[in-house]
Design an enzyme around this catalytic site. Structure first.
Site, PDB file in Angstrom:
ATOM      1  N   ASP A  12       0.176   6.316  -4.416  1.00 24.79           N
ATOM      2  CA  ASP A  12      -0.709   6.060  -5.103  1.00 24.79           C
ATOM      3  C   ASP A  12      -1.121   6.841  -6.011  1.00 24.79           C
ATOM      4  O   ASP A  12      -1.258   6.819  -7.229  1.00 24.79           O
ATOM      5  CB  ASP A  12      -2.318   5.750  -4.150  1.00 24.79           C
ATOM      6  N   HIS A  24       1.011  -1.209  -0.127  1.00 27.20           N
ATOM      7  CA  HIS A  24       0.049   0.019  -0.020  1.00 27.20           C
ATOM      8  C   HIS A  24       0.958   1.218   0.005  1.00 27.20           C
ATOM      9  O   HIS A  24       2.227   1.048   0.087  1.00 27.20           O
ATOM     10  CB  HIS A  24      -1.025  -0.126   1.281  1.00 27.20           C
TER      11      HIS A  24
END
Length: 398
Positions: free
Chosen positions: A167, A137
């Site tokens: 991200d 992540h």
């Protein structure tokens, strides 16, 4: 008509990096079909707060994208993709390496069908390397890249960022850049392209400011040791009522105004010093001065035309109503297919000849399945046969 009108995209992504990238493409006018599993839930669809049948987040990330429900494990579903890719020749996917190949819709297979296909794979660590198959992540990619190690206070742990740097800046934006670069290349040469986006790669490249110092001179960036990570007075300062101001007055003319702001023009020599102990001394003086007034008092002072790279740290609710945000039209109302609208964050790039397009908010899985298949040349009988075989997860309504 958007600036990317005519581009056709198949989007196999979920969560944040890929959907944000394809949202940007849709905002610019690309025709995006979101290919969704009928039984594998995208977690962003159910994150609070909800706005109708889907979350507010999902409503934004999937705006203007038509939804096609397909069970890609079934051969008939793959045949639908083979038909679509003849026209929808930009593919974006976010599975771990090798998954799309196992499903029979990897780059090489789709390239056989359409040699001009542009195929973008977004992963945490890329298609090669010892971590290629590892889950991750945002904070993992920041950690592996080295950036998190010096994004902290001394003797304290790194702080989770309020926005998803890896991200978005490491996944979404490089994907859009790569896809549009490949489109330009295809326009010149007729060649398609495979694009390997690693969020860790991209975040590692964001070490541009201080990573270069280590590579060229062996200087390890440490917490609060550099000009822009707390090692100078470039920082955040608490007000009397526990709010904060950001101070970025690095240039000499701004330092002079900053010193005037806190009431002592003679502090310029201290503020411009390269010695760490003198920077610390100036920071203490600056912190004490800022803490003498409330947040509202500072807003009044800064609102009188003060131009020295000092701004209040706003809550998001305050940012939404800030005159600069409003003047730039950064909040828009996007219609819902069921009626009504949802306020969303606008596409941030301004073009002189075309505007962003916001057709509708994100929809439930499979909303456009029949419509899309009809456009692809499948007749109603074929669509009903597909539905009976369960490739849509459930029989779609005529």
């Amino acid at each position: 008509m958007g600036i990317l009108n005519g581009l056709k995209v198949l989007d196999f992504t979920t969560l944040l990096p890929g959907p944000f990238a394809t949202m940007m493409l849709a905002d610019m006018g690309a025709d995006v079909i979101k290919v969704e599993s009928p039984d594998r839930v995208d977690l962003t669809k159910h994150l609070e707060p909800m706005d109708g049948e889907v979350s507010a987040l999902f409503g934004q990330l999937q705006r203007s994208k038509r939804s096609l429900a397909l069970d890609l494990k079934q051969a008939e579903a793959r045949e639908v993709i083979y038909q679509l890719v003849r026209e929808y020749d930009i593919v974006v996917e976010q599975f771990r390496p090798g998954v799309m190949e196992k499903l029979g819709i990897g780059y090489e297979k789709l390239k056989e069908i359409n040699p001009k296909v542009i195929y973008c794979s977004i992963t945490g660590y890329g298609q090669t390397g010892p971590l290629r198959d590892r889950a991750g992540h945002d904070n993992n990619y920041l950690a592996i890249s080295g950036a998190a190690s010096y994004s902290a206070r001394k003797n304290e742990p790194p702080v989770p960022a309020g926005i998803q740097v890896a991200d978005l800046a490491g996944g979404s934006l490089p994907s859009v850049i790569g896809i549009l670069s490949a489109v330009y290349h295809r326009e010149k040469t007729g060649e398609g392209q495979y694009i390997d986006i690693s969020m860790t790669d991209a975040v590692f490249s964001l070490n541009a400011m201080y990573g270069t110092g280590y590579l060229a001179g062996g200087r390890e960036p440490e917490p609060e040791s550099e000009m822009l990570n707390g090692g100078s007075f470039y920082d955040y300062y608490e007000t009397l009522d526990h709010r904060y101001l950001s101070v970025g007055s690095l240039e000499p003319q701004f330092q002079a105004k900053l010193c005037q702001l806190i009431g002592d023009s003679n502090l310029v020599k201290l503020s411009s010093s390269q010695k760490l102990e003198e920077q610390d001394a100036f920071k203490r003086i600056l912190a004490e001065a800022i803490k003498q007034k409330s947040f509202e008092e500072w807003l009044t002072i800064l609102g009188d035309g003060f131009d020295s790279c000092v701004e209040p740290v706003l809550k998001f609710s305050e940012a939404v109503n800030h005159p600069q945000i409003q003047e730039r039209n950064l909040v828009v109302s996007v219609p819902k297919l069921q009626g009504g609208s949802q306020k969303q964050i606008a596409f941030p790039i301004k073009f002189s000849t075309q505007s962003a397009e916001y057709q509708f908010t994100g929809v439930q899985t499979g909303t456009h399945s029949e419509e899309i298949l009809k456009e692809a040349g499948f007749d109603l009988r074929a669509i009903e046969e597909f539905a009976d075989k369960g490739i849509f997860g459930r029989k779609i309504k005529n």
